[in-house]
Design an enzyme around this catalytic site. Structure first.
Site, PDB file in Angstrom:
ATOM      1  N   ASP A  41       0.821  -1.218   0.000  1.00 47.30           N
ATOM      2  CA  ASP A  41       0.000   0.000   0.000  1.00 47.30           C
ATOM      3  C   ASP A  41       0.856   1.271   0.000  1.00 47.30           C
ATOM      4  OD1 ASP A  41       0.987  -0.122   2.518  1.00 47.30           O
ATOM      5  OD2 ASP A  41      -0.918   0.218   3.554  1.00 47.30           O
ATOM      6  N   HIS A 248      25.006   8.147 -15.736  1.00 48.82           N
ATOM      7  CA  HIS A 248      23.829   8.132 -14.853  1.00 48.82           C
ATOM      8  C   HIS A 248      24.127   7.372 -13.565  1.00 48.82           C
ATOM      9  CE1 HIS A 248      20.988   9.012 -18.491  1.00 48.82           C
ATOM     10  NE2 HIS A 248      21.618  10.079 -18.048  1.00 48.82           N
ATOM     11  N   ASP A 265      26.325  16.254  -9.604  1.00 51.08           N
ATOM     12  CA  ASP A 265      25.236  16.783 -10.450  1.00 51.08           C
ATOM     13  C   ASP A 265      24.010  16.812  -9.555  1.00 51.08           C
ATOM     14  OD1 ASP A 265      23.336  17.427 -12.348  1.00 51.08           O
ATOM     15  OD2 ASP A 265      24.043  15.987 -13.834  1.00 51.08           O
ATOM     16  N   ASP A 276      19.616  22.830 -12.099  1.00 45.85           N
ATOM     17  CA  ASP A 276      20.356  21.670 -12.626  1.00 45.85           C
ATOM     18  C   ASP A 276      21.833  22.061 -12.698  1.00 45.85           C
ATOM     19  OD1 ASP A 276      21.185  19.362 -13.808  1.00 45.85           O
ATOM     20  OD2 ASP A 276      20.052  19.627 -15.670  1.00 45.85           O
ATOM     21  N   HIS A 357      27.301  13.340 -24.494  1.00 39.58           N
ATOM     22  CA  HIS A 357      25.920  13.803 -24.282  1.00 39.58           C
ATOM     23  C   HIS A 357      25.746  15.207 -24.850  1.00 39.58           C
ATOM     24  CE1 HIS A 357      27.363  16.301 -20.934  1.00 39.58           C
ATOM     25  NE2 HIS A 357      28.018  15.246 -20.479  1.00 39.58           N
ATOM     26  N   HIS A 361      19.941  21.659 -22.524  1.00 39.35           N
ATOM     27  CA  HIS A 361      18.523  21.291 -22.649  1.00 39.35           C
ATOM     28  C   HIS A 361      17.682  22.387 -22.018  1.00 39.35           C
ATOM     29  CE1 HIS A 361      18.544  19.990 -18.385  1.00 39.35           C
ATOM     30  NE2 HIS A 361      19.665  19.353 -18.639  1.00 39.35           N
ATOM     31  N   HIS A 368      14.453  18.198 -17.763  1.00 37.96           N
ATOM     32  CA  HIS A 368      14.607  18.221 -19.226  1.00 37.96           C
ATOM     33  C   HIS A 368      13.291  18.788 -19.745  1.00 37.96           C
ATOM     34  CE1 HIS A 368      17.792  14.785 -18.954  1.00 37.96           C
ATOM     35  NE2 HIS A 368      18.217  15.925 -18.501  1.00 37.96           N
ATOM     36  N   GLU A 386      26.273  22.387 -20.287  1.00 34.44           N
ATOM     37  CA  GLU A 386      26.909  21.351 -19.482  1.00 34.44           C
ATOM     38  C   GLU A 386      27.911  20.489 -20.243  1.00 34.44           C
ATOM     39  OE1 GLU A 386      24.135  18.182 -18.299  1.00 34.44           O
ATOM     40  OE2 GLU A 386      22.515  19.452 -19.048  1.00 34.44           O
ATOM     41  N   TYR A 390      35.112  12.921 -20.225  1.00 36.65           N
ATOM     42  CA  TYR A 390      35.110  11.691 -19.419  1.00 36.65           C
ATOM     43  C   TYR A 390      36.228  10.792 -19.930  1.00 36.65           C
ATOM     44  CZ  TYR A 390      30.630  13.859 -18.724  1.00 36.65           C
ATOM     45  OH  TYR A 390      29.657  14.802 -18.475  1.00 36.65           O
ATOM     46  N   ARG A 399      32.485  17.396 -15.428  1.00 34.88           N
ATOM     47  CA  ARG A 399      31.381  18.111 -16.094  1.00 34.88           C
ATOM     48  C   ARG A 399      31.107  19.365 -15.281  1.00 34.88           C
ATOM     49  NH1 ARG A 399      27.876  14.343 -16.521  1.00 34.88           N
ATOM     50  NH2 ARG A 399      26.425  14.638 -14.795  1.00 34.88           N
ATOM     51  N   GLU A 401      28.133  22.491 -15.119  1.00 37.42           N
ATOM     52  CA  GLU A 401      26.794  22.764 -15.640  1.00 37.42           C
ATOM     53  C   GLU A 401      26.198  23.987 -14.961  1.00 37.42           C
ATOM     54  OE1 GLU A 401      23.934  19.608 -14.958  1.00 37.42           O
ATOM     55  OE2 GLU A 401      22.576  20.435 -16.475  1.00 37.42           O
TER      56      GLU A 401
HETATM   57  N1  GLY Z   1      20.923  16.351 -14.135  1.00 32.97           N
HETATM   58  C1  GLY Z   1      20.427  15.945 -15.380  1.00 32.97           C
HETATM   59  C2  GLY Z   1      21.074  16.649 -16.478  1.00 32.97           C
HETATM   60  O1  GLY Z   1      22.081  17.298 -16.285  1.00 32.97           O
HETATM   61  O2  GLY Z   1      20.610  16.659 -17.578  1.00 32.97           O
HETATM   62 MN    MN Z   2      21.312  19.068 -17.307  1.00 34.21          MN
HETATM   63 MN    MN Z   3      22.631  18.028 -14.383  1.00 36.98          MN
END
Ligand code: GLY
Ligand code: MN
Ligand code: MN
Length: 431
Positions: A41, A248, A265, A276, A357, A361, A368, A386, A390, A399, A401
């Protein structure tokens, strides 16, 4: 709600913005999200349907909005349906919105707020005046559609009951509107970003060799929850050493080692809006020469990318240009060979081995966020920037961002206050 009240003019104006895009004699129905189950539940924390939130500010389950701007009777031009509370619900779940509170939240007159069980009776007085009916689908290009939402169930129900109305897609209109943030939305995003800033400064005095990634996550959550945030805007990535090369990585279970860089991140949520942010910092407070070289390369790509986030630019062209900048940085770091790059297949550029990547975005109520990549950049759009490099062979992933809003002149960095330069990071880690 734990966030401070939002001026309902935002939602009044959002409904006006949508009304301006509708065909004549149109009716719109938008539904709340379901409370999602876990096991037995158990339930997940409620997360409102972002389109419904954008149009009403109501953050409660079992809510339905119906708009019909051309209805001859003004009382049917916007109607809100709410879950009716009871003594039992008050005892087990707590307070639910009254009609007066709903008016305060949404700007919809309480005379036009009904309980959900009255829907058929009220809707029956509206639907046969309408020709077009806009219903909501999840049209994000990476949407997960394995779970049927209330909006999706309603489409089935509507088609069964009213097969001869013209159905229209609401999603393209919502994407068009939500891509451009109102000043009040920028302020909400800025709050999420300012909370993220406080959190990051706290982490810089906490991170050291021997701490565990989940301990860093706990520090992060403490700062978020102390600042009216519900927590992280998305599952946080706290990835030391080689973990940073798993894009991820969300296990956050390793111990941070002396000499490693840790990738964070970790943006905050506030009032359903999302920061973000990514930072990459040395676990022991000092970058090695090599780490610093890679760091500064990523930072240059970030700064140069921001220059291209300006009105009139196109998404795909922007990404191609960022790719070229990254290419030359990777050659400078000895990771790519200039001769190989000159001969590369343009459809499979070599830089993607180290930067696999996208650079940006849309950002907003969704991390996103919705928006059309074929639409030229316009003031009010909010993007992440971002870039990352790597290098699994070096157990190193960096990275960086930031979040920016497009202005008439270019873009403003909403994260300008958050430490970013390597020297600044080192100073804060060593004071
Ligand atoms: N934290 C997700 C991205 O950077 O797109
Ligand atoms: Mn992002
Ligand atoms: Mn991010």
């Amino acid at each position: 709600m734990r966030y401070l009240p939002i001026d309902n003019q935002l939602f009044v104006q959002n409904r006006q913005r949508l009304t301006a895009l509708l065909k004549p004699k149109s009716l719109v129905v938008v539904n709340a999200n379901d409370i999602m189950p876990t096991n037995a539940d158990g339930t997940m924390v409620f997360r409102q349907n972002n389109d419904l939130f954008y149009l009403t500010g109501v953050d409660q389950e079992e809510t339905r909005l119906v708009l019909f701007p051309d209805h001859p009777d003004p009382k049917f031009r916007e109607v809100l349906f709410l879950r009716e509370t009871s003594e039992l619900i008050e005892i087990w779940e707590g307070h639910k919105l009254t009609k007066a509170e709903a008016e305060q939240t949404t700007g919809i007159s309480q005379k036009q707020v009904y309980w959900t069980h009255q829907f058929e009776q009220i809707f029956g007085q509206m639907i046969f005046e309408a020709e077009n009916v806009y219903l909501n689908t999840n049209e994000h290009t990476r949407a997960s559609i394995v779970v049927q939402t209330q909006d999706a169930r309603y489409i089935d129900e509507f088609r069964h009951k009213y097969p001869l109305h013209h159905l229209q897609r609401l999603a393209p209109l919502m994407h068009q509107l939500r891509a451009i943030k109102a000043p009040q939305e920028i302020a909400l995003l800025q709050t999420a970003i300012d909370i993220t800033d406080k959190m990051f400064r706290r982490l810089l005095t906490f991170i050291k060799p021997g701490v565990w990634e989940y301990e860093i996550e706990a520090e992060m959550m403490h700062e978020y929850l102390m600042n009216r945030s519900r927590g992280a805007a998305y599952t946080p990535i706290i990835a030391s050493g080689a973990n940073a090369c798993v894009l991820h990585y969300i296990d956050n279970s390793a111990q941070c080692q002396d000499g490693d860089v840790i990738l964070l991140d970790i943006g905050a949520e506030y009032a359903n809006y999302n920061a973000d942010m990514t930072r990459s910092v040395p676990v022991n407070g000092r970058f090695t020469q090599r780490q610093r070289a890679v760091y500064d390369a990523v930072l240059r790509v970030l700064n140069e990318s921001k220059q291209m986030l300006r009105p009139g630019n196109l998404w795909d062209e922007y990404h191609r240009e960022v790719g070229k900048i990254m290419e030359s940085e990777l050659i400078g770091l000895g990771l790519l060979d200039a001769h190989d790059v000159a001969k590369q297949d343009p459809d499979a550029p070599l830089y993607k081995k180290y930067f696999m990547h996208g650079t940006s975005h849309f950002l907003g109520l969704d991390v996103h966020d919705v928006g059309n990549k074929y639409r030229r950049m316009e003031p009010g759009m909010v993007f992440t920037v971002e870039p990352g490099i790597y290098i699994p062979a070096e157990k190193l992933g960096i990275r960086l961002e930031n979040n920016v809003v497009i202005t008439e002149a270019g873009c403003d960095d909403l994260m300008a206050n958050i430490p970013l330069e390597a020297d600044h990071i080192e100073d804060l880690m060593n004071t």
